[in-house]
Design a protein around this motif. Structure first.
Motif, PDB file in Angstrom:
ATOM      1  N   ASN A   1      42.151  38.692  46.983  1.00 24.52           N
ATOM      2  CA  ASN A   1      42.111  37.631  47.991  1.00 24.52           C
ATOM      3  C   ASN A   1      42.662  36.370  47.325  1.00 24.52           C
ATOM      4  O   ASN A   1      43.001  36.384  46.140  1.00 24.52           O
ATOM      5  N   ASN A   2      42.706  35.262  48.113  1.00 26.03           N
ATOM      6  CA  ASN A   2      43.362  34.053  47.584  1.00 26.03           C
ATOM      7  C   ASN A   2      42.463  33.213  46.692  1.00 26.03           C
ATOM      8  O   ASN A   2      42.871  32.156  46.211  1.00 26.03           O
ATOM      9  N   ALA A   3      41.222  33.712  46.453  1.00 26.67           N
ATOM     10  CA  ALA A   3      40.284  32.926  45.635  1.00 26.67           C
ATOM     11  C   ALA A   3      40.574  33.084  44.152  1.00 26.67           C
ATOM     12  O   ALA A   3      40.223  32.220  43.346  1.00 26.67           O
ATOM     13  N   TRP A   4      41.209  34.181  43.753  1.00 24.51           N
ATOM     14  CA  TRP A   4      41.483  34.397  42.332  1.00 24.51           C
ATOM     15  C   TRP A   4      42.723  35.285  42.209  1.00 24.51           C
ATOM     16  O   TRP A   4      43.267  35.725  43.206  1.00 24.51           O
ATOM     17  N   GLY A   5      43.155  35.510  40.978  1.00 26.29           N
ATOM     18  CA  GLY A   5      44.332  36.372  40.757  1.00 26.29           C
ATOM     19  C   GLY A   5      45.150  35.959  39.556  1.00 26.29           C
ATOM     20  O   GLY A   5      45.782  36.789  38.896  1.00 26.29           O
ATOM     21  N   SER A   6      45.114  34.646  39.234  1.00 21.97           N
ATOM     22  CA  SER A   6      45.894  34.207  38.059  1.00 21.97           C
ATOM     23  C   SER A   6      45.173  34.619  36.785  1.00 21.97           C
ATOM     24  O   SER A   6      43.974  34.926  36.803  1.00 21.97           O
ATOM     25  N   GLU A   7      45.915  34.671  35.689  1.00 27.24           N
ATOM     26  CA  GLU A   7      45.336  35.019  34.371  1.00 27.24           C
ATOM     27  C   GLU A   7      44.855  33.758  33.666  1.00 27.24           C
ATOM     28  O   GLU A   7      43.730  33.715  33.161  1.00 27.24           O
TER      29      GLU A   7
END
Ligand SMILES: NS(=O)(=O)c1ccc(C(=O)NCc2ccc(F)cc2)cc1
Ligand SMILES: [Zn+2]
Length: 262
Positions: free
Chosen positions: A99-105
């Motif tokens: 979802n758009n709440a997280w995903g980056s390292e």
């Protein structure tokens, strides 16, 4: 191209042992605490020179999708910033969440983004192959760019349109004339830099990280297509969506993150 070859863990069995996770003191990704970063006025502007004609293919390696470039000559290069040498573009890929709440390292003061672009280069002044450079502490330079949900990214759309063709692990299609510079933010003079590692096996501590301060915007629908990719190959009967393909953040272990801006 640099990563279509077997990953190190498949080439050198030793990596399958305990050595695979270097007990290292320079692992990636990390949280970048803005106020603890140190402005370094000696950091020069980055110089990127990409030739879209070196773009070759896009493939799903079962963890992300990679756009690979011909890195047999110095046609697409990165230099400047903290870099002493010239680095050759070999591929770019992304990490994203479910979802758009997280995903980056990486994160900035603990703020995560929905996705992160990594443009991977290796030191062609000192080494003759990516596979060599990946074992050396000055071997790689990776530009990290955060993706934020907003307006549609026109340059990204050509890539998004190609993704259904590489839905399954190990699928590959020809992909040409794509200039990764179109994915960079307008301002690439403001960045953080620190000594780190690959964020997937073999996790070698070879990377000079260059994390851009300015993010790029992509639309919700464009990022949704990333999430339509699969970790699994066409043969496997359990299909698993390719999401949350990021590593947990690692200890700073006394490292200093430098900023190119005050
Ligand atoms: N997320 S990241 O930007 O840190 C990253 C960049 C490149 C690679 C890679 O090329 N792996 C395959 C590989 C590794 C070593 C080799 F020798 C050959 C292939 C892994 C992670
Ligand atoms: Zn990456």
């Amino acid at each position: 191209a640099c990563s279509s070859k077997l990953a190190l863990s498949q080439v050198h069995p030793m990596w399958q042992g305990p050595l695979a996770i270097p007990g290292g003191d320079r692992q990636s990704p990390i949280d970048i605490a803005e106020r603890r970063s140190v402005f370094d006025p000696q950091l020069r502007p980055l110089k990127v020179q990409y030739d879209p004609r070196t773009c070759q293919q896009i493939w799903n390696n079962g963890y992300s999708f990679l756009v690979e470039y011909d890195d047999t000559t110095d046609k697409s290069t990165l230099k400047g910033g903290p870099l002493e040498d010239q680095f050759r573009l070999c591929q770019f890929h992304f990490h994203w969440g479910e979802n758009n709440a997280w995903g980056s390292e990486h994160s900035i003061d603990r703020r995560l983004y929905p996705a992160e672009l990594h443009i991977v280069h290796w030191n062609s002044d000192k080494y003759s192959l990516f596979e060599e450079a990946v074992m050396e502490d000055n071997g790689l330079a990776v530009i990290g760019v955060f993706l934020k949900i907003g307006k549609r990214h026109e340059g990204l759309q050509k890539l998004v349109d190609a993704l259904p063709a590489v839905r399954h692990k190990d699928s590959l299609v020809e992909f040409t004339k794509f200039d990764p510079a179109c994915l960079l933010p307008e301002n690439i003079d403001d960045y953080w830099t620190y000594a780190g590692s690959l964020t997937t096996p073999p996790l070698t501590e070879a990377v000079t990280w260059l994390v851009m301060k300015q993010h790029i915007e992509v639309s919700h629908d464009q990022l949704a297509v990333f999430r339509s990719l699969l970790f699994t190959s066409a043969e496997e009967q359990m299909q698993r969506s390719m999401v949350n393909n990021f590593r947990v953040q690692q200890a700073l272990k006394g490292r200093t993150v430098r900023s190119s801006f005050s």
